[in-house]
Design a protein around this motif. Structure first.
Motif, mmCIF file in Angstrom:
data_model
loop_
_atom_site.group_PDB
_atom_site.id
_atom_site.type_symbol
_atom_site.label_atom_id
_atom_site.label_comp_id
_atom_site.label_asym_id
_atom_site.label_seq_id
_atom_site.Cartn_x
_atom_site.Cartn_y
_atom_site.Cartn_z
ATOM 1 N N ILE A 1 32.087 45.526 51.738
ATOM 2 C CA ILE A 1 30.758 45.386 52.117
ATOM 3 C C ILE A 1 30.371 43.773 51.776
ATOM 4 O O ILE A 1 29.196 43.504 52.180
ATOM 5 C CB ILE A 1 29.632 46.173 51.151
ATOM 6 C CG1 ILE A 1 30.240 45.970 49.672
ATOM 7 C CG2 ILE A 1 30.003 47.713 51.757
ATOM 8 C CD1 ILE A 1 29.060 46.322 48.823
ATOM 9 N N LEU A 2 31.335 43.223 51.312
ATOM 10 C CA LEU A 2 30.965 41.646 51.056
ATOM 11 C C LEU A 2 32.096 40.695 51.279
ATOM 12 O O LEU A 2 31.841 40.186 52.286
ATOM 13 C CB LEU A 2 30.709 41.849 49.382
ATOM 14 C CG LEU A 2 29.628 40.866 48.879
ATOM 15 C CD1 LEU A 2 29.442 40.782 47.547
ATOM 16 C CD2 LEU A 2 29.593 39.460 49.469
ATOM 17 N N HIS B 1 42.050 37.325 46.647
ATOM 18 C CA HIS B 1 41.861 38.644 45.959
ATOM 19 C C HIS B 1 42.549 38.672 44.606
ATOM 20 O O HIS B 1 43.034 37.753 44.038
ATOM 21 C CB HIS B 1 42.177 39.873 46.615
ATOM 22 C CG HIS B 1 43.541 39.566 47.381
ATOM 23 N ND1 HIS B 1 44.622 39.803 46.810
ATOM 24 C CD2 HIS B 1 43.876 39.074 48.697
ATOM 25 C CE1 HIS B 1 45.635 39.436 47.792
ATOM 26 N NE2 HIS B 1 45.225 39.219 48.701
ATOM 27 N N LEU C 1 45.127 30.912 42.414
ATOM 28 C CA LEU C 1 43.709 30.961 43.087
ATOM 29 C C LEU C 1 43.029 29.410 42.730
ATOM 30 O O LEU C 1 42.263 29.056 43.841
ATOM 31 C CB LEU C 1 42.811 32.023 42.322
ATOM 32 C CG LEU C 1 41.449 32.215 42.789
ATOM 33 C CD1 LEU C 1 41.315 32.644 44.247
ATOM 34 C CD2 LEU C 1 40.863 33.401 42.034
ATOM 35 N N ALA D 1 32.757 36.525 45.379
ATOM 36 C CA ALA D 1 32.405 37.936 45.429
ATOM 37 C C ALA D 1 33.361 38.688 44.705
ATOM 38 O O ALA D 1 34.000 39.492 45.241
ATOM 39 C CB ALA D 1 31.969 38.372 46.731
ATOM 40 N N ARG E 1 32.832 39.499 38.311
ATOM 41 C CA ARG E 1 33.349 39.099 37.173
ATOM 42 C C ARG E 1 32.474 37.780 36.470
ATOM 43 O O ARG E 1 32.581 36.625 37.326
ATOM 44 C CB ARG E 1 34.844 38.715 36.906
ATOM 45 C CG ARG E 1 35.746 40.153 37.289
ATOM 46 C CD ARG E 1 37.112 39.758 37.185
ATOM 47 N NE ARG E 1 37.727 39.500 35.779
ATOM 48 C CZ ARG E 1 38.730 38.939 35.545
ATOM 49 N NH1 ARG E 1 39.806 39.500 36.370
ATOM 50 N NH2 ARG E 1 39.415 38.732 34.406
ATOM 51 N N THR F 1 19.725 39.356 50.707
ATOM 52 C CA THR F 1 20.368 40.736 51.118
ATOM 53 C C THR F 1 19.154 41.716 51.441
ATOM 54 O O THR F 1 18.991 42.445 52.317
ATOM 55 C CB THR F 1 21.192 41.336 49.700
ATOM 56 O OG1 THR F 1 22.282 40.318 49.579
ATOM 57 C CG2 THR F 1 21.716 42.645 49.927
HETATM 58 P P1 NAP Z 1 34.195 45.120 44.333
HETATM 59 O O1 NAP Z 1 34.262 45.996 45.651
HETATM 60 O O2 NAP Z 1 34.635 45.435 42.970
HETATM 61 O O3 NAP Z 1 35.339 43.811 44.818
HETATM 62 C C1 NAP Z 1 35.774 42.817 44.205
HETATM 63 C C2 NAP Z 1 36.837 41.971 44.879
HETATM 64 O O4 NAP Z 1 37.248 40.838 43.887
HETATM 65 C C3 NAP Z 1 37.893 42.683 45.092
HETATM 66 O O5 NAP Z 1 38.438 42.382 46.398
HETATM 67 C C4 NAP Z 1 38.813 42.235 43.960
HETATM 68 O O6 NAP Z 1 40.391 42.126 44.625
HETATM 69 C C5 NAP Z 1 38.424 40.906 43.819
HETATM 70 N N1 NAP Z 1 38.894 40.466 42.447
HETATM 71 C C6 NAP Z 1 38.849 41.098 41.245
HETATM 72 N N2 NAP Z 1 39.236 40.515 40.449
HETATM 73 C C7 NAP Z 1 40.011 39.365 40.831
HETATM 74 C C8 NAP Z 1 40.620 38.269 40.323
HETATM 75 N N3 NAP Z 1 40.844 38.181 39.022
HETATM 76 N N4 NAP Z 1 40.961 37.334 41.145
HETATM 77 C C9 NAP Z 1 40.738 37.108 42.482
HETATM 78 N N5 NAP Z 1 39.834 38.248 42.933
HETATM 79 C C10 NAP Z 1 39.651 39.180 42.074
HETATM 80 O O7 NAP Z 1 33.036 44.331 44.074
HETATM 81 P P2 NAP Z 1 31.895 43.838 45.335
HETATM 82 O O8 NAP Z 1 30.891 45.032 45.587
HETATM 83 O O9 NAP Z 1 32.448 43.022 46.479
HETATM 84 O O10 NAP Z 1 30.875 42.844 44.636
HETATM 85 C C11 NAP Z 1 31.308 41.699 44.287
HETATM 86 C C12 NAP Z 1 30.061 41.094 43.363
HETATM 87 O O11 NAP Z 1 29.255 40.846 44.179
HETATM 88 C C13 NAP Z 1 29.656 41.956 42.156
HETATM 89 O O12 NAP Z 1 29.239 40.864 41.213
HETATM 90 C C14 NAP Z 1 28.184 42.484 42.812
HETATM 91 O O13 NAP Z 1 27.513 43.062 41.689
HETATM 92 C C15 NAP Z 1 27.955 41.497 43.794
HETATM 93 N N6 NAP Z 1 26.896 41.932 44.751
HETATM 94 C C16 NAP Z 1 25.831 41.311 44.708
HETATM 95 C C17 NAP Z 1 25.107 41.675 45.839
HETATM 96 C C18 NAP Z 1 23.734 41.091 46.069
HETATM 97 O O14 NAP Z 1 23.023 41.506 47.086
HETATM 98 N N7 NAP Z 1 23.477 39.841 45.805
HETATM 99 C C19 NAP Z 1 25.392 42.827 46.764
HETATM 100 C C20 NAP Z 1 26.584 43.353 46.769
HETATM 101 C C21 NAP Z 1 27.335 42.943 45.575
HETATM 102 P P3 NAP Z 1 41.111 43.349 45.237
HETATM 103 O O15 NAP Z 1 40.850 43.731 46.336
HETATM 104 O O16 NAP Z 1 42.527 42.853 45.002
HETATM 105 O O17 NAP Z 1 41.057 44.573 44.045
#
Ligand code: NAP
Length: 294
Positions: free
Chosen positions: A170-171, A190, A196, A209, A212, A263
């Protein structure tokens, strides 16, 4: 702080106002009020707040809302059945299933129950494929909002190196695809990416995105880079260490007030678009049937 702020709040307000004008016009011309159905499963307080926020903004823009709240123990079959009902309901034009859903639910199956024409949050495989092929459809709202923000601030995308941190469906993934469609050179990173920080240092544009808090540090950035912080963590904290990054970046989004409002604005814009398209389709069908009868 040397970076200029990329503020989403005002731009989003303009988009919502424009969506509101279109909603009003649709009501005046056809009697149809755009309607967004929100589906919330379980009692996660953060999710409930997001849904309330989306409903309040819809109301302000003259968009109706339908609220479906289901217990935490809901099964995939029950959720799919509820969403299918909304998909078939002619008074509903957009459907938003609040993510995340409880662990026992097959989230993909639930998303796929959303009719493509009502997928205003851009979560279905159909929506993703349309975006990937550059065909008409609704884009995932956060990546779409990020692109609007970059365009509004005249950030050159063609030939720029964009590093996306995160690859969620989704992001991160759609954000990279939209940047690619704008002729940026995109690197996805990722949790398994090696070195990184070194990769991020080569970026003209960084999209964080990750989910963390304060993950991206100032010394990871190339001076003058454009930093989009899509993260939203407890206590209104983004995925980028704002104070450090703002000393190095050229442009940076604040959290809150950057990507978040964009968004919601895109969600409302796409709901009105869906209502317009579905209303047009109904009147074309009726006209066709009348033609057939005469
Ligand atoms: P998610 O589904 O948990 O995906 C997180 C991504 O980050 C995954 O692809 C993961 O890699 C990667 N990641 C985790 N640890 C990492 C590391 N140490 N180094 C590099 N990459 C790493 O999260 P999401 O739904 O995409 O959301 C991400 C952020 O955006 C969150 O803070 C969420 O609250 C925010 N968000 C904001 C909005 C808005 O409207 N502003 C909307 C949606 C989400 P892997 O694929 O390898 O696990």
């Amino acid at each position: 702080m040397s970076a200029k702020l990329m503020v989403g709040t005002e731009l989003a307000a303009e988009m919502v106002a424009r969506a509101g004008e279109r909603a009003k016009k649709l009501v005046e011309e056809t009697g149809v009020q755009p309607c967004l159905a929100t589906v919330l499963v379980g009692d996660d307080p953060a999710s409930a707040t997001y849904v309330r926020m989306k409903q309040n903004r819809s109301k302000k823009a003259g968009i109706g809302s339908r609220s479906v709240v289901l217990p935490a123990a809901t099964t995939t079959e029950e959720l799919v059945a509820e969403i299918e009902k909304l998909s078939a309901d002619p008074a509903v034009h957009g459907i938003l299933l609040q993510h995340p859903v409880p662990a026992q639910i097959d989230e993909r199956a639930a998303f796929e129950a959303i009719a493509p024409g009502k997928d205003v949050d851009g979560v279905t495989m159909h929506g993703f494929a349309a975006m990937a092929f550059g065909e008409p459809g609704f884009v995932s709202c956060t990546p779409g909002g990020i692109l609007r923000l970059l365009q509004a601030y005249d950030v050159p995308l063609e030939g720029a190196h964009a590093v996306v941190i995160g690859r969620s469906p989704i992001l991160g993934k759609p954000a990279g695809m939209l940047l690619l469609a704008s002729n940026a050179t995109v690197t996805y990173t990722h949790s398994k990416t090696r070195d990184l920080a070194d990769i991020v240092r080569t970026a003209d544009i960084v999209v964080a995105a990750v989910g963390r808090a304060n993950f991206v540090r100032g010394d990871w950035l190339k001076p003058g880079a454009v930093v989009i912080d899509a993260g939203y963590n407890e206590g209104n904290v983004g995925d980028v260490h704002f104070e450090e990054a703002a000393e190095v970046a050229g442009l940076i989004t604040p959290v809150p007030g950057g990507v978040g409002p964009m968004t919601i604005a895109l969600l409302l814009e796409q709901t009105v678009e869906a209502a317009e398209a579905l209303t047009r389709a109904v009147s074309e069908t009726v006209a066709h049937q009348l033609d057939h009868l005469s």
